[in-house]
Design a protein around this motif. Structure first.
Motif: not given
Length: 214
Positions: A110-114, A117-121
C-alpha cells in the motif's frame, strides 16, 4: 495513563485501536490521513520520521511504530486480555510468522498503491499498471497464507488474537473482501466472526464502517 495514537479511520491504526479497545486502555487518536498528501504526513513527522501511521506514544513518552510491533507489544504487555500466545506457547511461532508476513508481504504494497508516482513518476498508464499488479500480489499473498494456516474459531485456534484483528482489517482493503473470500476461503469465516464481535460493533461503526459484500 493515556496513550496517544497517530492514525486514521480505515487505516492500519484500526487493528491497534481495536486491540486497545478490547484491553480497555485509555487512548486518543490524532487523525493523520497520510495518503491524502504532505500536510497529513507532516502531522506524523513529529513522532515518526517515516511519516507513517500508526505511531503509538505510551504514557511514559515512548514511541512505538509499525502496526505489527504495536499489536505484539500490546498482546504481550496485557496477557490477561489473552490477545496473543505467550512465549513458550506452542502457537507462538506461527503467531510471529503471520504477524510478520502481513506487513512484509501485504501491508507494504500500500505504500506503492497510495502514491504510485513514488516509483513510476507521472505516467498515468504506468501508475494504473502498478495498482493492478499490486492488487494481484496482495490477493496471491492471501491465497498463500490461507494454504498454510488451519483456523479454528479464530486463526490460531479457539481464542481471538491480535492476528485476527490485523487480518480482519487488512482484508477489507484492496482487492477487498469479495476477492479475499475467493482466495482465502479457510480464513473467510474467521474474519466474518471478527466483524461480528459484539464488543467491537460500536468501534467498527465509528472507525471502519464496512459492507461485507464490498
Amino acid at each position: 495513563m493515556s496513550f496517544t495514537l497517530y492514525g486514521a479511520a480505515g487505516s492500519g491504526s484500526v487493528p491497534v485501536e481495536a486491540a486497545m479497545t478490547l484491553i480497555g486502555l485509555d487512548y486518543r487518536v490524532v487523525e493523520a490521513v497520510t495518503w491524502e498528501g504532505e500536510a497529513e504526513r507532516d502531522k506524523v513527522a513529529v513522532v515518526n520520521p517515516m511519516r507513517q501511521i500508526p505511531a503509538l506514544i505510551t504514557p511514559g513518552g515512548e514511541t512505538i511504530t509499525e502496526s505489527a510491533a504495536i499489536l505484539i507489544w500490546l498482546a504481550d504487555s496485557w496477557p490477561e486480555a489473552r490477545l496473543g500466545p505467550a512465549i513458550g506457547d506452542p502457537r507462538r511461532a506461527q503467531f510471529l510468522r503471520w504477524m510478520s508476513f502481513i506487513p512484509a508481504a501485504i501491508y507494504s504494497m500500500f505504500w506503492v498503491r497510495d502514491v504510485p508516482s513514488r516509483l513510476v513518476g507521472d505516467d498515468a498508464a504506468a501508475q494504473e499498471q502498478v495498482k493492478q499488479r499490486t492488487a494481484e500480489r496482495i490477493a496471491d499473498c492471501w491465497r498463500i497464507m490461507d494454504s498454510q494456516i488451519t483456523p479454528g474459531r479464530f486463526l490460531l485456534g479457539d481464542e481471538l488474537s491480535v492476528l485476527d484483528l490485523y487480518v480482519a482489517v487488512a482484508s477489507r482493503w484492496t482487492p477487498r473482501r469479495a476477492r479475499f473470500y475467493a482466495e482465502a476461503p479457510g480464513m473467510a469465516e474467521v474474519v466474518r466472526r471478527v466483524d461480528a464481535l459484539p464488543a467491537l460493533q460500536a468501534f467498527w461503526a465509528e472507525r471502519f464502517p464496512f459492507e461485507d459484500d464490498a
